[in-house]
Design a protein around this motif. Structure first.
Motif, short mmCIF file in Angstrom:
data_model
loop_
_atom_site.label_atom_id
_atom_site.label_comp_id
_atom_site.label_asym_id
_atom_site.label_seq_id
_atom_site.Cartn_x
_atom_site.Cartn_y
_atom_site.Cartn_z
N ILE A 3 -7.02 -10.84 14.46
CA ILE A 3 -5.83 -10.12 13.96
C ILE A 3 -5.84 -10.13 12.44
N ALA A 4 -5.59 -8.95 11.85
CA ALA A 4 -5.47 -8.84 10.41
C ALA A 4 -4.00 -8.89 10.02
N LEU A 5 -3.70 -9.64 8.99
CA LEU A 5 -2.33 -9.70 8.47
C LEU A 5 -2.16 -8.69 7.34
N PHE A 6 -1.30 -7.70 7.58
CA PHE A 6 -0.89 -6.78 6.52
C PHE A 6 0.41 -7.33 5.96
N PRO A 36 -7.25 -9.54 4.76
CA PRO A 36 -8.16 -8.72 3.96
C PRO A 36 -7.69 -8.66 2.50
N GLN A 37 -8.50 -9.16 1.60
CA GLN A 37 -8.10 -9.27 0.20
C GLN A 37 -7.96 -7.90 -0.49
N ALA A 38 -8.59 -6.89 0.06
CA ALA A 38 -8.58 -5.58 -0.60
C ALA A 38 -7.36 -4.73 -0.24
N GLN A 39 -6.46 -5.26 0.57
CA GLN A 39 -5.30 -4.48 0.98
C GLN A 39 -4.37 -4.21 -0.20
N THR A 40 -3.69 -3.07 -0.13
CA THR A 40 -2.72 -2.69 -1.16
C THR A 40 -1.46 -2.17 -0.47
N CYS A 41 -0.63 -1.47 -1.22
CA CYS A 41 0.61 -0.90 -0.70
C CYS A 41 0.33 0.15 0.37
N CYS A 42 1.23 0.27 1.33
CA CYS A 42 1.09 1.28 2.38
C CYS A 42 1.51 2.66 1.89
N GLY A 43 2.20 2.73 0.75
CA GLY A 43 2.61 4.01 0.19
C GLY A 43 4.00 4.47 0.56
N PRO A 53 1.50 13.52 -2.19
CA PRO A 53 0.07 13.58 -2.48
C PRO A 53 -0.45 12.28 -3.10
N GLU A 54 0.40 11.61 -3.88
CA GLU A 54 0.01 10.35 -4.52
C GLU A 54 -0.14 9.22 -3.51
N THR A 55 0.34 9.43 -2.30
CA THR A 55 0.22 8.42 -1.25
C THR A 55 -1.19 8.39 -0.66
N LEU A 56 -1.94 9.47 -0.83
CA LEU A 56 -3.24 9.62 -0.19
C LEU A 56 -4.21 8.47 -0.46
N PRO A 57 -4.38 8.00 -1.71
CA PRO A 57 -5.33 6.89 -1.93
C PRO A 57 -4.94 5.63 -1.17
N MET A 58 -3.65 5.38 -1.00
CA MET A 58 -3.20 4.19 -0.28
C MET A 58 -3.44 4.32 1.22
N VAL A 59 -3.28 5.51 1.73
CA VAL A 59 -3.58 5.76 3.15
C VAL A 59 -5.07 5.57 3.40
#
Length: 246
Positions: A3-6, A36-43, A53-59
């Motif tokens: 299981i990954a923790l978001f 996962p250390q590389a996780q960021t905001c969900c947007g 459109p600015e949400t796309l990189p986070m998705v």
């Protein structure tokens, strides 16, 4: 299960104890939890305020980082709802076919904590002990978007020693709503006053919810009034055992 923790931005920044509680709880149940250390905001903040459109990189980042896990758990109905309901929308409108396919692979594995425990892992009694009077507030995204229903209550009812009391008008919004509380402060404060009155009517020692954003809003009001009522995330109560001192 792997299981990954978001963790979500709000918890990572302000409530790290919630992430630790989720990890302790799931490991106690025999599962492997990875962060996962590389996780960021969900947007979600961008999406809800019109910067879609600015949400796309986070998705795209989410789909890459959380690919390949048996399940992804979020201690937030709000952020889990964003991923489940809106990542597909962003990928379809602003992405390409490969991103849409990647999102489609990951989204079905994402769960809010109570969904994961009850529906996927098939447990309601997680071995918790919390001998206090508690009332539960169902947050709007978990209630209306994810439709978690009574899953959190099933988990709380199985906690040893708990005195779980029903919250009057439980399904009413607390007035937080992210930027709503900033843009509509008077309305937000009126909704908060109603929610606090109902919490105090229960005589609870603790208010529990599945989103720390709502708990911050309500807890801030309760603290300013010096009510003595504490707030705890669902994960923290479920991670509590007889050896814990509170």
């Amino acid at each position: 299960m792997r299981i990954a923790l978001f963790i979500t931005c709000f918890n990572d920044t302000m409530f790290p104890r919630t992430g630790r509680a989720v990890t302790e709880l799931l490991e106690r149940l025999g599962h492997t939890v990875e962060f996962p250390q590389a996780q960021t905001c969900c947007g979600q903040m961008h999406f809800n305020t019109g910067y879609r459109p600015e949400t796309l990189p986070m998705v795209r980042r989410f789909a890459e980082v959380f690919a390949g896990y048996d399940a992804v758990v979020a201690p937030s109905g709000s952020c889990a709802g964003m991923v489940r309901d809106h990542h597909r929308v962003v990928a379809a409108q602003y992405g390409d076919d490969s991103l849409a396919a990647a999102v489609e692979q990951v989204v079905p594995t994402v769960y809010e904590l109570s969904e994961l425990l009850v529906d996927v892992l098939g447990v309601t009694d997680v071995g918790a002990c919390f001998p206090h009077r508690v009332t539960y507030h169902p947050t709007c995204h978990s209630l209306r978007m994810l439709r978690v229903g009574d899953r959190p209550l099933k988990l709380l009812r199985a906690v040893k020693g708990i005195d779980l009391v029903e919250l009057p008008a439980a399904e009413s919004c607390c007035g937080f709503g992210g930027t709503f509380a900033l843009k509509n402060a008077d309305v937000s404060n009126a909704m908060l006053a109603d929610k606090m009155r109902h919490v105090l009517d229960t005589g609870a020692e603790y208010l529990c919810a599945g989103d720390n954003s709502c708990l911050t809003h309500i807890g801030g009001g309760l603290s300013r009034l010096r009510t003595g009522v504490g707030t705890m995330h669902l994960a923290e109560i479920l991670a509590s055992t007889e050896g814990d001192v509170r």
